[in-house]
Design a protein around this motif. Sequence first.
Motif, PDB file in Angstrom:
ATOM      1  N   VAL A 176       0.863  -1.179   0.000  1.00 40.87           N
ATOM      2  CA  VAL A 176       0.000   0.000   0.000  1.00 40.87           C
ATOM      3  C   VAL A 176       0.898   1.226   0.000  1.00 40.87           C
ATOM      4  O   VAL A 176       1.607   1.489   0.973  1.00 40.87           O
ATOM      5  N   VAL A 177       0.883   1.962  -1.106  1.00 47.11           N
ATOM      6  CA  VAL A 177       1.731   3.142  -1.272  1.00 47.11           C
ATOM      7  C   VAL A 177       0.866   4.378  -1.143  1.00 47.11           C
ATOM      8  O   VAL A 177      -0.097   4.552  -1.902  1.00 47.11           O
ATOM      9  N   SER A 178       1.184   5.218  -0.184  1.00 45.08           N
ATOM     10  CA  SER A 178       0.407   6.433   0.032  1.00 45.08           C
ATOM     11  C   SER A 178       0.891   7.541  -0.888  1.00 45.08           C
ATOM     12  O   SER A 178       2.046   7.578  -1.287  1.00 45.08           O
ATOM     13  N   GLY A 179      -0.014   8.446  -1.206  1.00 42.56           N
ATOM     14  CA  GLY A 179       0.357   9.584  -2.032  1.00 42.56           C
ATOM     15  C   GLY A 179       0.181   9.286  -3.509  1.00 42.56           C
ATOM     16  O   GLY A 179      -0.103   8.164  -3.919  1.00 42.56           O
ATOM     17  N   GLY A 180       0.312  10.316  -4.325  1.00 43.75           N
ATOM     18  CA  GLY A 180       0.069  10.185  -5.753  1.00 43.75           C
ATOM     19  C   GLY A 180       1.056   9.268  -6.441  1.00 43.75           C
ATOM     20  O   GLY A 180       2.219   9.182  -6.080  1.00 43.75           O
ATOM     21  N   GLY A 181       0.572   8.568  -7.452  1.00 46.59           N
ATOM     22  CA  GLY A 181       1.438   7.699  -8.243  1.00 46.59           C
ATOM     23  C   GLY A 181       1.131   7.797  -9.720  1.00 46.59           C
ATOM     24  O   GLY A 181       1.462   6.889 -10.484  1.00 46.59           O
ATOM     25  N   SER A 182       0.504   8.887 -10.143  1.00 38.83           N
ATOM     26  CA  SER A 182       0.073   8.997 -11.534  1.00 38.83           C
ATOM     27  C   SER A 182       1.237   9.102 -12.507  1.00 38.83           C
ATOM     28  O   SER A 182       1.133   8.644 -13.647  1.00 38.83           O
ATOM     29  N   ALA A 183       2.341   9.716 -12.096  1.00 38.64           N
ATOM     30  CA  ALA A 183       3.475   9.837 -13.013  1.00 38.64           C
ATOM     31  C   ALA A 183       4.047   8.470 -13.345  1.00 38.64           C
ATOM     32  O   ALA A 183       4.582   8.255 -14.435  1.00 38.64           O
ATOM     33  N   VAL A 184       3.927   7.523 -12.437  1.00 33.31           N
ATOM     34  CA  VAL A 184       4.468   6.182 -12.645  1.00 33.31           C
ATOM     35  C   VAL A 184       3.425   5.251 -13.256  1.00 33.31           C
ATOM     36  O   VAL A 184       3.716   4.491 -14.186  1.00 33.31           O
ATOM     37  N   TYR A 185       2.173   5.312 -12.750  1.00 33.71           N
ATOM     38  CA  TYR A 185       1.167   4.332 -13.145  1.00 33.71           C
ATOM     39  C   TYR A 185      -0.021   4.912 -13.910  1.00 33.71           C
ATOM     40  O   TYR A 185      -0.850   4.156 -14.406  1.00 33.71           O
ATOM     41  N   GLY A 186      -0.162   6.213 -13.973  1.00 34.73           N
ATOM     42  CA  GLY A 186      -1.265   6.796 -14.711  1.00 34.73           C
ATOM     43  C   GLY A 186      -2.413   7.231 -13.823  1.00 34.73           C
ATOM     44  O   GLY A 186      -2.278   7.415 -12.611  1.00 34.73           O
ATOM     45  N   SER A 187      -3.573   7.379 -14.437  1.00 35.34           N
ATOM     46  CA  SER A 187      -4.747   7.934 -13.774  1.00 35.34           C
ATOM     47  C   SER A 187      -5.181   7.105 -12.571  1.00 35.34           C
ATOM     48  O   SER A 187      -4.886   5.910 -12.478  1.00 35.34           O
ATOM     49  N   ASP A 188      -5.880   7.758 -11.655  1.00 35.03           N
ATOM     50  CA  ASP A 188      -6.570   7.179 -10.490  1.00 35.03           C
ATOM     51  C   ASP A 188      -5.695   7.063  -9.255  1.00 35.03           C
ATOM     52  O   ASP A 188      -6.210   6.816  -8.171  1.00 35.03           O
ATOM     53  N   ALA A 189      -4.381   7.210  -9.382  1.00 35.78           N
ATOM     54  CA  ALA A 189      -3.496   7.000  -8.227  1.00 35.78           C
ATOM     55  C   ALA A 189      -3.346   8.287  -7.419  1.00 35.78           C
ATOM     56  O   ALA A 189      -2.237   8.735  -7.128  1.00 35.78           O
ATOM     57  N   ILE A 190      -4.473   8.891  -7.040  1.00 38.32           N
ATOM     58  CA  ILE A 190      -4.426  10.144  -6.289  1.00 38.32           C
ATOM     59  C   ILE A 190      -4.134   9.889  -4.817  1.00 38.32           C
ATOM     60  O   ILE A 190      -3.224  10.489  -4.237  1.00 38.32           O
ATOM     61  N   SER A 191      -4.906   9.028  -4.198  1.00 36.16           N
ATOM     62  CA  SER A 191      -4.667   8.748  -2.776  1.00 36.16           C
ATOM     63  C   SER A 191      -3.571   7.715  -2.581  1.00 36.16           C
ATOM     64  O   SER A 191      -3.007   7.604  -1.499  1.00 36.16           O
ATOM     65  N   GLY A 192      -3.286   6.939  -3.624  1.00 33.00           N
ATOM     66  CA  GLY A 192      -2.226   5.957  -3.514  1.00 33.00           C
ATOM     67  C   GLY A 192      -2.462   4.756  -4.408  1.00 33.00           C
ATOM     68  O   GLY A 192      -3.355   4.750  -5.270  1.00 33.00           O
ATOM     69  N   VAL A 193      -1.644   3.745  -4.178  1.00 33.22           N
ATOM     70  CA  VAL A 193      -1.655   2.533  -5.000  1.00 33.22           C
ATOM     71  C   VAL A 193      -1.713   1.321  -4.074  1.00 33.22           C
ATOM     72  O   VAL A 193      -1.008   1.285  -3.057  1.00 33.22           O
ATOM     73  N   VAL A 194      -2.552   0.344  -4.418  1.00 27.34           N
ATOM     74  CA  VAL A 194      -2.567  -0.937  -3.725  1.00 27.34           C
ATOM     75  C   VAL A 194      -2.141  -1.991  -4.736  1.00 27.34           C
ATOM     76  O   VAL A 194      -2.827  -2.213  -5.736  1.00 27.34           O
ATOM     77  N   ASN A 195      -0.997  -2.619  -4.500  1.00 27.41           N
ATOM     78  CA  ASN A 195      -0.423  -3.580  -5.435  1.00 27.41           C
ATOM     79  C   ASN A 195      -0.455  -4.978  -4.825  1.00 27.41           C
ATOM     80  O   ASN A 195       0.160  -5.237  -3.788  1.00 27.41           O
ATOM     81  N   PHE A 196      -1.183  -5.890  -5.459  1.00 20.15           N
ATOM     82  CA  PHE A 196      -1.250  -7.284  -5.033  1.00 20.15           C
ATOM     83  C   PHE A 196      -0.184  -8.079  -5.793  1.00 20.15           C
ATOM     84  O   PHE A 196      -0.241  -8.171  -7.022  1.00 20.15           O
ATOM     85  N   THR A 197       0.781  -8.610  -5.065  1.00 22.49           N
ATOM     86  CA  THR A 197       1.818  -9.436  -5.677  1.00 22.49           C
ATOM     87  C   THR A 197       1.457 -10.904  -5.491  1.00 22.49           C
ATOM     88  O   THR A 197       1.207 -11.353  -4.364  1.00 22.49           O
ATOM     89  N   LEU A 198       1.418 -11.644  -6.610  1.00 21.28           N
ATOM     90  CA  LEU A 198       0.989 -13.036  -6.574  1.00 21.28           C
ATOM     91  C   LEU A 198       2.175 -13.986  -6.473  1.00 21.28           C
ATOM     92  O   LEU A 198       3.321 -13.626  -6.781  1.00 21.28           O
ATOM     93  N   LYS A 199       1.886 -15.199  -6.060  1.00 20.60           N
ATOM     94  CA  LYS A 199       2.915 -16.247  -5.946  1.00 20.60           C
ATOM     95  C   LYS A 199       3.181 -16.826  -7.331  1.00 20.60           C
ATOM     96  O   LYS A 199       2.611 -17.837  -7.731  1.00 20.60           O
ATOM     97  N   ASN A 200       4.089 -16.199  -8.058  1.00 18.78           N
ATOM     98  CA  ASN A 200       4.318 -16.616  -9.432  1.00 18.78           C
ATOM     99  C   ASN A 200       5.433 -17.649  -9.572  1.00 18.78           C
ATOM    100  O   ASN A 200       5.828 -17.989 -10.683  1.00 18.78           O
ATOM    101  N   ASP A 201       5.970 -18.141  -8.453  1.00 14.58           N
ATOM    102  CA  ASP A 201       7.037 -19.129  -8.519  1.00 14.58           C
ATOM    103  C   ASP A 201       6.735 -20.304  -7.589  1.00 14.58           C
ATOM    104  O   ASP A 201       7.637 -20.954  -7.078  1.00 14.58           O
ATOM    105  N   PHE A 202       5.455 -20.573  -7.378  1.00  9.93           N
ATOM    106  CA  PHE A 202       5.044 -21.602  -6.430  1.00  9.93           C
ATOM    107  C   PHE A 202       5.434 -22.991  -6.942  1.00  9.93           C
ATOM    108  O   PHE A 202       5.285 -23.303  -8.124  1.00  9.93           O
TER     109      PHE A 202
END
Length: 975
Positions: free
Chosen positions: A148-174
């Motif tokens: 959970v990243v607080s603060g804007g992230g639009s420059a990195v990820y684009g629209s909607d990241a005003i309050s922050g970003v929630v990134n779900f990382t999956l188990k891709n090497d299970f």
Amino acid sequence: MLGIVSRRKRLLASSILCGVMLPAVSAWAQQAPSEEPAQVEEIVVTGSRIARPDLTSSSPIAQVGAAELKQSGVVNTENLLNTLPQAVPGITSTVNNGSNGTATVNLRGLGSNRTLVLVDGKRQTPTTQSGTVDLNLIPPALIKRIDVVSGGGSAVYGSDAISGVVNFTLKNDFEGLEFSTGYSKTDNGEAPIYSADLTMGANFADRRGNVVLSLGYNKREALTQGERGGMLSTAWGDNAAKTGFVPSGSGSNEPGRVDPFVSGKFVTLPGVTNSAANSALFLTDGNVRLYSSATDTYNFAPVNYVQTPQERFSVTSLANYEIKPGLRAYAKGNFVNSQVVTQLAPTPVGSRTFRFTLDNNPFLTAAAKTSLNSLGSSTAYTIPASSSWTAGTFTDVDSDGDGLYDTVTGVFNRRLTEVGPRISKFNFYGYQMQLGLKGDIDAINGGFDVYYQYGNTHGTNTLLGDTSLARIQQALLLNATGTGCADPSNGCVPINMFGTGNISKAAAEFIKTRITAAQDYEQQYGGFNINGDSQNWFSLPAGPIGFAFGGEYRAEEFDYSPSQDLAAGNVTGFNASPPVKGRFDVYEGYAELLVPILKDLPLVKSLDLELAGRTSDYTGQPHPVKTYKVAGSWKVYDDLMLRASYNKAIRAPAIGDLYAPQSNGFPSATDPCSARGAPNAAVRQACINSGVSSSVVGLINANQQTQTLSGGNPNLRPEEAKTFTVGFTYQPSWLSGFSMTADYFDIKITDAIASFGGSASNVMNVCYGSLVNGNPNSPYCQAIRRLANGSIDYISLTAQNVASIKTSGLDVSVTYRTTLEKLGLPDWGSLAFRSLYTNTWEWTNTPDEISTPIKCADKFGTRCGNPTPRHKLRTTLNWTMNQFGVNMVWNHLDDVLDDNPASVYTVERIGAKNYIDLSGDWNVTDSLAFTAGVRNLTQEAYPILGGNASPSNSGYPATYDVLGRTFFLNARLRY
């Protein structure tokens, strides 16, 4: 033996590979090649796309790991995310009235549509016309961690990241096989939840490839307020002195009542002084008496859900394969079906205007006809188009000269219990597939990532228990003998709306309408990223410059198709939902730089500058939108790092913002000119100034909910936000295992897209406040449309770029890991402590330039919605020894105050809440493990409110635990 194991792995790999390819030859996801030797340049921190040599970040990051998900016993991730201090709850499993069948996360309380949701660093396909993501479509069993990243992230990820970003990382090497199952219920044996997940993974081709297949199922049973009992089974209001509760509820009651429609008319009741405020209550025998708002309201609470039922199935497949050293293909396929049901009290006819037969009506007594005859008018009057089912100009007549009008017009309030409860059945199918190629670029000490993603969420909604306004109107008008409908088409059956239980089964069947709606959200999303550094060309004295750049294309299309009655608003118990269709395309380019300024100097271990910029060209917008980030980190010495970040972020208008037609809603809002509003002298005069007759001011019978009409606006511009964070991280070398971070945050949103005036309550507060004082030429007073009898028909709200929002506060995180032996105690295992704290001292919404800012920090209520406690704390303590572990979680919510200083309620303050969760782990073997626990151990009481309650329960069920003490047991088998 080794040969047998090897063969088993090959078979497992081949079966999973089939599973990957079957749901989507295509389903592809970003992967980090974990099979390769670890390289520091491969570390990518959420919030930036630049690979960096450590896990430090210039932006605050809170993390939830897979272990914490297991220890909490939750199967819906939003329930855990909402306990983070940075979040204000969105839609959860305990939200009934107001739920659209989805689950959302809402950082900083700025709205779920201003929180960007990523999966493995890439966008998740939205579900609703507002562009929000349904967290139900992310498989919980495959979550490795949540950043959970607080603060804007639009420059990195684009629209909607005003309050922050929630990134779900999956188990891709299970690798291996894991089966887990869980069960939970309250200590009364209520609201059970069942879950089961099977995950299989294997490496193949000498570990050059990996495939994963995960199957998940969970079922959540319903619980109603009536089944829970106690105070939750009653709708409460405030007594006259505002010092205690009295049974209350809706003015749309089971007997039914009628008010005058024509201005100046009234109900004539024996022994009662004539007044336009008189409301006639129907009795079972067809007679009438005076309605009392103190004793005759309807208790809608028992039928409402405390826990909404859900059934969810998920299939997820992941694959990655090293084509050759330095080049890897990856894929993901995800299919989820989520079915959620909500249930409300039987449909209300709430302040709806109808013409009804009077003179020869067999359902009314002679005395009742005499009392209601004064509703008629021999002078022509007009019913407005907002009452489309009976709109027109009419003159009432007495054709047989007996002194009774044949037909009159009234404003009805009636609870149609004979039809049954209102049930919404949401059925969402989410399908997302991803294909990508990652590789190394030696020339830049980095690599590239090229990807394409297709996602589609399809939803249907079936609404049961509602009725047709047009058919009710048809059934109220009788033929000359009163034995049938004046218009017998469609098998019309006369309806007896006059008294509890008087609607016949045949009439109930005639007025029923089965409503359906279907929606489709399609997203195509592709792009490339390149990151590396300048080491092969040049380096600054402090090191090479890191960089990342790329381009993205995104096309999103939404189509909502309701059935005819729902689209036209020919319904009584649900809001009208006209069709919505639209799309947009966006072409984007971005670049990031990580510039080392100084290194290895006194008081400057390192000093780095981060720069990022993005240009986004949206169809429908006249100019490209630019966002940027300026950030820096200063490591004073190995233990202490200072950091700061300044961002310009955006939220482009969603499809619903742009293209949604006008539709109605019923928010909690009390008419200040009504009896319930109890106007003082100043408000009374403002009501009169606006055009409300002085004879009805303070006497109007109004419900707690007020109808609104709102819709989209194709001329909307993107919202803009400036976000600033500054803080430090401290990891003292003298105290191993300890770390602390503290960050100040400040977010200002301008040109925020909002309904005109912000809310129905605010529009009324402004119109009848000292600033406007009821000026009929003010757009605020013009937005309030009233019927001839003075009651509000609806308030017109339209989306505009008029609002501004500001929030600021402080985040603090403290972590400490140690062993008991290091603390001078016996060697009885290890301890882990983590505490997350947020102090939100400002949260202010300014609906427009004329409205008074609404301060919501420390507040709850009809203007601010869900509570925003100033102090929120989440503390976890874990003890482990050998195969055993004990985990305790303490969630603290500060007290909050009612947000409307102009009104007084019995509960002006919701006290602080402390929720204690306790669980234990037992790793029986390397393959078998159990987790058991209890949530809300101390049975923290749920707040009961009166007139300032949210509409779904007697408090705020997304914020405060309404289920009480809950036990859970999880088992996990892995090999």
